[in-house]
Design a protein around this motif. Structure first.
Motif, PDB file in Angstrom:
ATOM      1  N   SER A  44       0.860  -1.184   0.000  1.00  6.16           N
ATOM      2  CA  SER A  44       0.000   0.000   0.000  1.00  6.16           C
ATOM      3  C   SER A  44       0.892   1.228   0.000  1.00  6.16           C
ATOM      4  O   SER A  44       1.946   1.238   0.643  1.00  6.16           O
ATOM      5  CB  SER A  44      -0.886   0.050   1.248  1.00  6.16           C
ATOM      6  OG  SER A  44      -1.884  -0.920   1.182  1.00  6.16           O
ATOM      7  N   LYS A  46       0.617   5.225   0.795  1.00 10.13           N
ATOM      8  CA  LYS A  46      -0.185   6.337   1.326  1.00 10.13           C
ATOM      9  C   LYS A  46       0.584   7.617   1.051  1.00 10.13           C
ATOM     10  O   LYS A  46       1.747   7.749   1.452  1.00 10.13           O
ATOM     11  CB  LYS A  46      -0.409   6.162   2.825  1.00 10.13           C
ATOM     12  CG  LYS A  46      -1.228   7.259   3.453  1.00 10.13           C
ATOM     13  CD  LYS A  46      -1.428   7.010   4.934  1.00 10.13           C
ATOM     14  CE  LYS A  46      -2.239   8.116   5.561  1.00 10.13           C
ATOM     15  NZ  LYS A  46      -2.407   7.904   7.003  1.00 10.13           N
ATOM     16  N   ALA A 165      -7.646   3.428  -2.997  1.00  4.46           N
ATOM     17  CA  ALA A 165      -8.399   2.781  -1.918  1.00  4.46           C
ATOM     18  C   ALA A 165      -9.712   3.513  -1.660  1.00  4.46           C
ATOM     19  O   ALA A 165      -9.798   4.734  -1.784  1.00  4.46           O
ATOM     20  CB  ALA A 165      -7.564   2.738  -0.643  1.00  4.46           C
ATOM     21  N   VAL A 184      -4.577   6.796  -0.766  1.00  2.05           N
ATOM     22  CA  VAL A 184      -3.897   5.509  -0.631  1.00  2.05           C
ATOM     23  C   VAL A 184      -4.125   4.737  -1.921  1.00  2.05           C
ATOM     24  O   VAL A 184      -5.239   4.708  -2.445  1.00  2.05           O
ATOM     25  CB  VAL A 184      -4.453   4.705   0.578  1.00  2.05           C
ATOM     26  CG1 VAL A 184      -3.826   3.318   0.640  1.00  2.05           C
ATOM     27  CG2 VAL A 184      -4.218   5.458   1.871  1.00  2.05           C
ATOM     28  N   ASP A 186      -3.691   0.846  -3.191  1.00  3.06           N
ATOM     29  CA  ASP A 186      -3.454  -0.526  -2.768  1.00  3.06           C
ATOM     30  C   ASP A 186      -3.102  -1.368  -3.982  1.00  3.06           C
ATOM     31  O   ASP A 186      -3.807  -1.321  -5.006  1.00  3.06           O
ATOM     32  CB  ASP A 186      -4.704  -1.109  -2.107  1.00  3.06           C
ATOM     33  CG  ASP A 186      -4.985  -0.458  -0.751  1.00  3.06           C
ATOM     34  OD1 ASP A 186      -4.031  -0.107  -0.048  1.00  3.06           O
ATOM     35  OD2 ASP A 186      -6.171  -0.314  -0.417  1.00  3.06           O
TER      36      ASP A 186
END
Length: 189
Positions: A44, A46, A165, A184, A186
């Protein structure tokens, strides 16, 4: 077809996380804890962008909105690593699984902690180098697909391929008409 994410503005805050699919088996009374390591670890990314003018934020916002429904490909920043000495290399020997690959090319010697991406059939698989022995690299997570010799390995600009996300994308506009973004992505593969 995946959307290529625009370059993130300099000074943005980035958090990279590996989400493991391992499970710990903890005995009810006594005995050792067992860890079941399974395939399926995913990254992930961010990102909290620094405040920017709407003109700068527009392409990022457009990619965020598109990324709610389509795959995005984003270059992964590698803070503290001078990526100018690396290029794209290749898988030197076929690999069917595990955490070991043999590479050729790609510029300067590779370093532990460096992120790489392997492209196979248009899909980018993100990995981190955990050990280097010449052209033999140990990577994390384990390979998710068999690799043939000659497939490209991106050392200078590794890529994460995934979805934005959540099911909404938003942004703030400040008094000085600066836009703040955080999101984010993913990994989807």
């Amino acid at each position: 077809m995946a959307i290529v994410f625009p370059q993130i503005p300099f000074g943005s805050n980035t958090e990279i996380t590996l989400n493991t699919s391992a499970a710990d088996l903890k005995p009810f009374l006594a005995g050792p804890v067992q860890r079941l390591a399974r395939l399926g670890d995913k990254w992930s990314l961010k990102i909290e962008c620094r405040k920017m003018f709407a003109k700068q934020a527009g392409p990022v916002i457009a990619a965020l909105i598109a990324g709610l429904a389509e795959l995005v490909i984003i270059d992964l920043p590698q803070p503290g690593i001078d990526t100018s000495k690396w290029t794209t290399g290749n898988i030197a020997a076929p690999a069917t699984g595990g955490r070991q690959i043999v590479v050729s090319g790609g510029g300067a010697p590779k370093v532990v902690g460096q992120m790489i991406s392997i492209e196979r059939l248009g899909v980018h698989y993100l990995h981190q180098i955990t050990a280097v022995n010449g052209a033999n690299l140990t990577i994390q997570p384990a390979l998710k697909t068999p690799l043939a010799a000659g497939e490209p390995v991106e050392f200078a600009r590794p890529k994460l391929m995934g979805f934005v996300a959540g099911n909404a994308a938003g942004w703030t506009v400040g008094l000085a008409e600066n836009t703040g973004l955080s999101f984010v992505i993913d990994e989807a593969v």
